[in-house]
Design a protein around this motif. Sequence first.
Motif, PDB file in Angstrom:
ATOM      1  N   SER A  67      -2.692 -10.540 -76.571  1.00  0.00           N
ATOM      2  CA  SER A  67      -1.248 -10.715 -76.599  1.00  0.00           C
ATOM      3  C   SER A  67      -0.549  -9.621 -77.404  1.00  0.00           C
ATOM      4  CB  SER A  67      -0.902 -12.089 -77.198  1.00  0.00           C
ATOM      5  OG  SER A  67       0.494 -12.242 -77.352  1.00  0.00           O
ATOM      6  N   GLY A 275       9.215 -18.833 -84.348  1.00  0.00           N
ATOM      7  CA  GLY A 275       8.218 -19.719 -83.745  1.00  0.00           C
ATOM      8  C   GLY A 275       8.514 -21.183 -83.914  1.00  0.00           C
ATOM      9  N   LEU A 282       2.623 -18.445 -75.665  1.00  0.00           N
ATOM     10  CA  LEU A 282       1.596 -17.410 -75.735  1.00  0.00           C
ATOM     11  C   LEU A 282       2.039 -16.156 -74.986  1.00  0.00           C
ATOM     12  CD1 LEU A 282      -1.299 -16.838 -76.746  1.00  0.00           C
ATOM     13  CD2 LEU A 282      -2.136 -17.650 -74.546  1.00  0.00           C
ATOM     14  N   GLN A 284       4.708 -14.397 -75.668  1.00  0.00           N
ATOM     15  CA  GLN A 284       6.161 -14.260 -75.652  1.00  0.00           C
ATOM     16  C   GLN A 284       6.751 -13.737 -76.963  1.00  0.00           C
ATOM     17  OE1 GLN A 284       7.742 -14.751 -72.692  1.00  0.00           O
ATOM     18  NE2 GLN A 284       5.611 -15.049 -72.010  1.00  0.00           N
ATOM     19  N   SER A 285       5.927 -13.329 -77.890  1.00  0.00           N
ATOM     20  CA  SER A 285       6.437 -12.802 -79.168  1.00  0.00           C
ATOM     21  C   SER A 285       7.234 -11.526 -78.948  1.00  0.00           C
ATOM     22  CB  SER A 285       5.254 -12.508 -80.103  1.00  0.00           C
ATOM     23  OG  SER A 285       5.672 -11.705 -81.202  1.00  0.00           O
ATOM     24  N   GLU A 307       4.132 -17.291 -81.778  1.00  0.00           N
ATOM     25  CA  GLU A 307       3.813 -17.707 -80.404  1.00  0.00           C
ATOM     26  C   GLU A 307       3.320 -19.149 -80.317  1.00  0.00           C
ATOM     27  OE1 GLU A 307       1.249 -14.898 -78.503  1.00  0.00           O
ATOM     28  OE2 GLU A 307       2.773 -13.323 -78.483  1.00  0.00           O
TER      29      GLU A 307
END
Length: 372
Positions: A67, A275, A282, A284-285, A307
């Motif tokens: 990620s 968050g 997951l 998408q940060s 996330e």
Amino acid sequence: MVDQTYDESRRRRMRRNKGIKSEKTIPQNQDVIRPTTSRLNFITTLDKPLIAIVSLLVVIGSMMVFSTTFDWSNATRGSATAIFVEDHLRNVVMAMIGLIIFSIVDYRFWKQFAIWLLLITIGALIAVLLFGDDTFGARRSLISGRFQPGELAEFTIIVYMAAWLGSKNTKVDSFIFGFIPFAMVVGIITYLITQQPDLSSAAVIVMTASIMYFLAGANFLHLGAILGLGGSIGLVLVQGLGYAQTRIADYTAGLIDPTQANYHTQQAIIAFLKGGWTGVGLGQSTQKFGALPAPHTDSIFAIIGEELGVVGASFVVLLFVAFSIRGFQIARNARDPFGALLCIGFTSWVIIQALLNIAVMTALVPSTGVPL
């Protein structure tokens, strides 16, 4: 009647002879020989709860590494999976091979190499000061960054301390034969590491060795002297290192006003705030895209918080707690002092590094540069 008496006498003789043979077969006052661990199947010798905990940590860590690296990998290598596959999965495979080797080979085999490993490590620490790669004013690696003697020193101190403290001839609670040798070995290793400079690795070594020393039966006064001496030396070193002074100044300022904390800490706090309880999802940060430095190592716990939220971050912390508990349980059931101390050392090593990273990301301690 005679035949019946003979048969009874014959049966008595047979029972008596059988008893004699049994006595010869199984000596008295000796335990019945049972299959040893080495004869059992390899899979059955593995600790299932520990394997499950480590597997979960590896899976979660792998997801977060992908990620945090897919965008960087796509920009630098032309593929979103290149860094994950070529670097991370390679390291995972190498770790698995190492796990299998260390699981198959009797741990007592490595005891005989403890002193040689210590000497090689000291030589490598001296070599990195003389010939190491100079990066950002520090010399911490050899062979173009592929080998860091400081990491080897963390491993070595555990093996050597387990061999020395676990020896029957070691008087751990003695000042002359316990405290002085301990202080000399740890002092030489940490001094060489601080000259790179690398205060975080030196702190990890001191804390890990101190835990092993304490649990091996050290005198409380001697342990207090080590902590006091280590703290005093640490303060002196901090005064001579500008970057360390800056980190402590930013940390103390951040305790009063979070907006005055250093950039890294502020961005980590922002990640946790984004968050919330359940995370943004997951992958998408947004903090990993340039805001947080080293999002796949030093800052990965902040990305987990962004996330996966407080729930996901708490689950990771619980996994490390479970790892610690299981590790010390295994140490308690070890067959000899060397095995017990070896298990204590490696468990402490993992937990100390995890705690330092998590504490930095949650602004509980100054920045250390220890990855999770």
